[in-house]
Design an enzyme around this catalytic site. Structure first.
Site, PDB file in Angstrom:
ATOM      1  N   CYS A  50       0.884  -1.270  -0.039  1.00 28.50           N
ATOM      2  CA  CYS A  50       0.336  -0.041   0.155  1.00 28.50           C
ATOM      3  C   CYS A  50       0.787   1.261  -0.040  1.00 28.50           C
ATOM      4  O   CYS A  50       0.513   2.177  -0.768  1.00 28.50           O
ATOM      5  CB  CYS A  50      -1.021  -0.118   1.258  1.00 28.50           C
ATOM      6  N   ARG A  99       7.070 -11.209   5.769  1.00 29.76           N
ATOM      7  CA  ARG A  99       6.854 -10.904   6.957  1.00 29.76           C
ATOM      8  C   ARG A  99       7.500 -11.782   7.719  1.00 29.76           C
ATOM      9  O   ARG A  99       7.334 -13.090   7.582  1.00 29.76           O
ATOM     10  CB  ARG A  99       5.372 -10.867   7.288  1.00 29.76           C
ATOM     11  N   GLN A 102       0.744 -10.974  -2.710  1.00 28.18           N
ATOM     12  CA  GLN A 102      -0.375 -10.627  -2.777  1.00 28.18           C
ATOM     13  C   GLN A 102      -1.257 -10.011  -4.256  1.00 28.18           C
ATOM     14  O   GLN A 102      -0.189  -9.586  -4.954  1.00 28.18           O
ATOM     15  CB  GLN A 102      -0.772  -9.352  -1.875  1.00 28.18           C
ATOM     16  N   ASP A 112      -2.494  -7.723  -5.069  1.00 30.15           N
ATOM     17  CA  ASP A 112      -2.967  -6.642  -4.598  1.00 30.15           C
ATOM     18  C   ASP A 112      -3.666  -5.604  -5.457  1.00 30.15           C
ATOM     19  O   ASP A 112      -3.376  -5.516  -6.621  1.00 30.15           O
ATOM     20  CB  ASP A 112      -1.778  -6.016  -3.815  1.00 30.15           C
ATOM     21  N   HIS A 152      -5.096  -1.034  -5.197  1.00 29.56           N
ATOM     22  CA  HIS A 152      -5.778  -0.295  -4.277  1.00 29.56           C
ATOM     23  C   HIS A 152      -6.549   0.692  -5.109  1.00 29.56           C
ATOM     24  O   HIS A 152      -6.010   1.212  -6.305  1.00 29.56           O
ATOM     25  CB  HIS A 152      -4.437   0.567  -3.419  1.00 29.56           C
ATOM     26  N   LYS A 195     -14.711  -3.309   6.599  1.00 25.90           N
ATOM     27  CA  LYS A 195     -14.021  -4.352   5.732  1.00 25.90           C
ATOM     28  C   LYS A 195     -15.025  -5.386   5.589  1.00 25.90           C
ATOM     29  O   LYS A 195     -15.941  -5.582   6.151  1.00 25.90           O
ATOM     30  CB  LYS A 195     -12.657  -5.020   6.020  1.00 25.90           C
ATOM     31  N   HIS A 209      -8.484  -1.377  -0.410  1.00 30.47           N
ATOM     32  CA  HIS A 209      -7.523  -2.308  -0.569  1.00 30.47           C
ATOM     33  C   HIS A 209      -8.307  -3.305  -0.825  1.00 30.47           C
ATOM     34  O   HIS A 209      -9.162  -3.783  -0.055  1.00 30.47           O
ATOM     35  CB  HIS A 209      -6.858  -2.929   0.965  1.00 30.47           C
TER      36      HIS A 209
HETATM   37 ZN   LIG Z   1      -3.053  -2.387   0.965  1.00 27.16          ZN
END
Ligand SMILES: [Zn+2]
Ligand SMILES: [Zn+2]
Length: 663
Positions: free
Chosen positions: A354, A383, A401, A403, A405, A489, A535
């Site tokens: 992000c 991580r 991910q 991912d 945004h 969410k 997200h």
């Molecule tokens: Zn994010």
């Protein structure tokens, strides 16, 4: 942790005083002070009371015999409630601990909680050890104790007394636990001849436990700290009926067959190397190709949905993540900063994509006319997970991910949310997931101080999510107070073929990062405004998703995704040429196939193709070659007989199109 009011309720006084108890259905009934949850249960119905094994009073888990001495609300649990199972399994851990103490005198007990499926007990065995062959003896001993129908009885004890008892036993673990407790809050639980330091939450007596299975033993550090002594963790599970245990063990066996780590190895999708490092998956050619197909599938749909792909590096300056707040969350407990020859320069492996995408948004000023902006990336993040937490592809230290945004105005949230749900449903549908539910997490209206962003915006966002979920016909539940501090969410949950629940993709509204990165757009009014950020990741991560897909399908992926769609099996060397010709024709139709020309019997080749989950086996011999056909056998054994290549190609594309619809 126990509080003082609970401690007081063990000191029951018999009086004529009445107390008001609020039942789960909202009705309030009066009971004599000192009545127990069991009395309350009997007041509801005798039949129900027979099944009640645990209770919660004013949000504290208690035993069903505990006297109630004040007004309050009660919840009563049976085996069918997760809280009931928790009490059942935790109580069973006491029984197993007693069995271990009796079988291995002198061992030191530490803690024994219930877990998602069963319980464990961590013990210091001293110079003794336990292995699989000891399990039946432990089970028999524990069952023998259980059959004694001993009541679980809680008792308050002073800190001084509690310490003295465990000091005498030289049990430094319990001493350490007690030292961290406040005097006046300490309780012991007794059953039969056994006593344990415990804050409560037991079933009425040991006799309810009818089946006990010790599942495994493992090493575990005291308090999870590698600097502490290593203990033996004994895992077990128990049931109120023998039949339940038998069913559970069958399910466990099936799960073992579907374990993604086993299938991943057998199907040659991924591997791990101790040299590369724990929790860092290595994708083998077949697995990498499978990932690529999944990525391309999503990229294609995302393009239609107006996303733009971006690419960002694997590391970023530490400052970036301090700004985003991720350093506070992942910094200390994750990979430590990378230094450079330049003093004071520090980079972090990125824990999230992000912040990078926020900086992409900031590349140039935006007007309301540009919005929404949708940036997507298959971004790999890192991580640190404790080695004990690592598990195949589901808990790793580096993962990718899917991912994206979305930066939009508050008024666009509604439509954007609907679009994201459409995309998520398309993804789930194309991969054969039907049993999914959704969970909407919203704020707790009583605690406005917990959340950032205006009340007006929160209302807009929550309404947008709920409207979108309703309009799209999702089967969803609303969880109050479960929202993150920065926004509400929606999570998709799927049940796999064995009924286990997994969390998949997520869609999350965020008011925090636009603030922290000072993201703006010029509105119709010519003033600067903050965009809202969404997200979203329909797969969640490639690793987790492929693990789930493996366990859900047992390796029988949808035809469009599976590594090899067909294998050509020539009956003898004579027919190899024809087999090659068939292969060429399939390749022309973009069917992934290979020829098994090994000098083995067709029977053996079929068995191996079955193991490798290849959907179609194409057998070619004398007749097939003469008639320009192939004999088709499906995975699982169905014989489709001899058909032409043209018919086969059509059949394959028809089957692919039945799951892989266009977005
Ligand atoms: Zn994010
Ligand atoms: Zn206990």
């Amino acid at each position: 942790m126990l509080n003082n009011s609970l401690y007081n309720i063990f000191a029951a006084d018999k009086t004529d005083e009445m107390i008001k108890i609020k039942l789960p259905d909202g009705t309030i009934k009066e009971f004599a002070k000192g009545s127990s949850p069991m009395d309350v249960a009997k007041g509801i119905s005798e039949g129900f009371a027979r099944n009640v094994i645990s209770a919660k009073f004013n949000d504290i888990v208690i035993e069903v015999a505990t006297p109630l001495n004040e007004d309050g609300s009660i919840v009563l649990y049976t085996w069918n409630d997760p809280e009931g199972k928790k009490a059942f399994w935790h109580s069973s851990s006491h029984v197993v601990a007693q069995a271990l103490e009796e079988l291995y005198p002198g061992v030191k007990l530490t803690i024994g909680p219930a877990i998602e499926n069963g319980f464990y007990y961590d013990i210091d065995l001293g110079d003794k050890s336990i292995s699989d062959k000891d399990f039946p003896a432990i089970e028999n001993k524990a069952l023998e104790i259980a059959r004694g129908k001993h009541d679980f009885k809680m008792r308050a004890i002073s800190k001084k007394e509690a310490l003295a008892i465990y000091q005498e036993q030289k049990n430094q673990y319990k001493v350490e636990l007690i030292e961290n407790l406040e005097d006046g809050t300490i309780t012991f639980c007794d059953h039969d001849t056994f006593t344990d330091l415990c804050r409560g939450g037991h079933i009425p007596n040991t006799g309810i436990i009818k089946a006990i299975k010790i599942l495994s033993v493992a090493g575990a550090y005291w308090r999870g700290d590698e600097k502490n002594p290593q203990l033996t963790r004994v895992y077990g599970i128990s049931f109120p009926k023998q039949k339940d245990l038998t069913e559970y063990l069958e399910l466990l066996e099936q799960a073992k067959q579907r374990d993604h780590r086993k299938l991943g190895r057998e199907l040659e999708l991924f591997t791990f190397s101790a040299k590369v490092g724990q929790g860092l998956p290595l994708w083998l050619p077949k697995g990498a190709a499978l990932r690529e197909r999944l990525e391309n599938f999503l990229k294609k749909a995302q393009k239609k949905a107006g996303y733009e792909m971006v690419v960002t590096p694997h590391i970023g300056q530490k400052e970036l993540y301090v700004t985003s707040g991720h350093y506070a969350k992942y910094g200390e407990d994750s990979f430590q900063p990378i230094k450079t020859p330049k003093m004071d320069e520090e980079f972090l492996l990125k824990p999230m994509n992000c912040p990078h995408h926020c900086e992409i948004y900031n590349f140039k000023p935006h007007s309301y006319k540009d919005l929404p902006k949708r940036f997507a990336e298959f971004g790999t993040v890192y991580r640190y997970e404790q080695s004990g937490e690592l598990h195949g592809l589901t808990r790793v230290r580096g993962f990718t991910q899917d991912d994206a945004h979305i930066f939009c105005t508050a008024d666009q949230l509604d439509q954007e949310f609907k679009n994201v749900i459409d995309l998520s449903l398309y993804v789930l549908g194309s991969l054969g997931f039907e049993n999914f539910t959704a969970q909407v997490s919203v704020r707790d209206l009583d605690k406005p101080e917990k959340y950032i962003g205006s009340i007006e915006n929160w209302e807009k966002a929550e309404n947008a999510i709920i409207n979108a979920a309703t309009e799209k016909g999702l089967n969803f539940t609303i969880k109050t107070g479960e929202a993150a501090f920065y926004g509400p969410k929606l999570d998709f949950m799927v049940k796999d073929a064995l009924g286990r629940q997994w969390q998949l993709g997520t869609i999350q509204v965020d008011y925090n990062l636009p603030e922290r990165f000072d993201l703006t757009y010029k509105g119709r009014d010519n003033e600067l405004h903050r965009p809202v950020m969404i997200h979203r990741a329909p797969f969640g991560s490639m690793e987790r998703f492929i693990a789930l897909l493996l366990e859900h399908t047992g390796g029988n992926f949808p035809l469009w995704l599976i590594p090899e769609q067909a294998i050509i099996l020539p009956v003898s060397e004579k027919h190899e040429k024809y087999a090659e010709k068939v292969l060429k024709s399939l390749e022309k139709h973009e069917i992934r196939a290979l020829v098994d020309a090994r000098n083995e019997t067709v029977g053996k080749k079929i068995r191996e193709a079955e193991m490798n989950k290849i959907p179609f086996m194409l057998i070619v011999g004398e007749n097939e070659e003469a008639e320009n056909t192939i004999s088709v056998r499906r995975h699982g054994g169905e014989d489709l007989g001899a058909i032409t290549l043209k018919d086969f190609n059509e059949m394959v594309s028809k089957e692919i199109n039945s799951t892989l619809k266009s977005f």
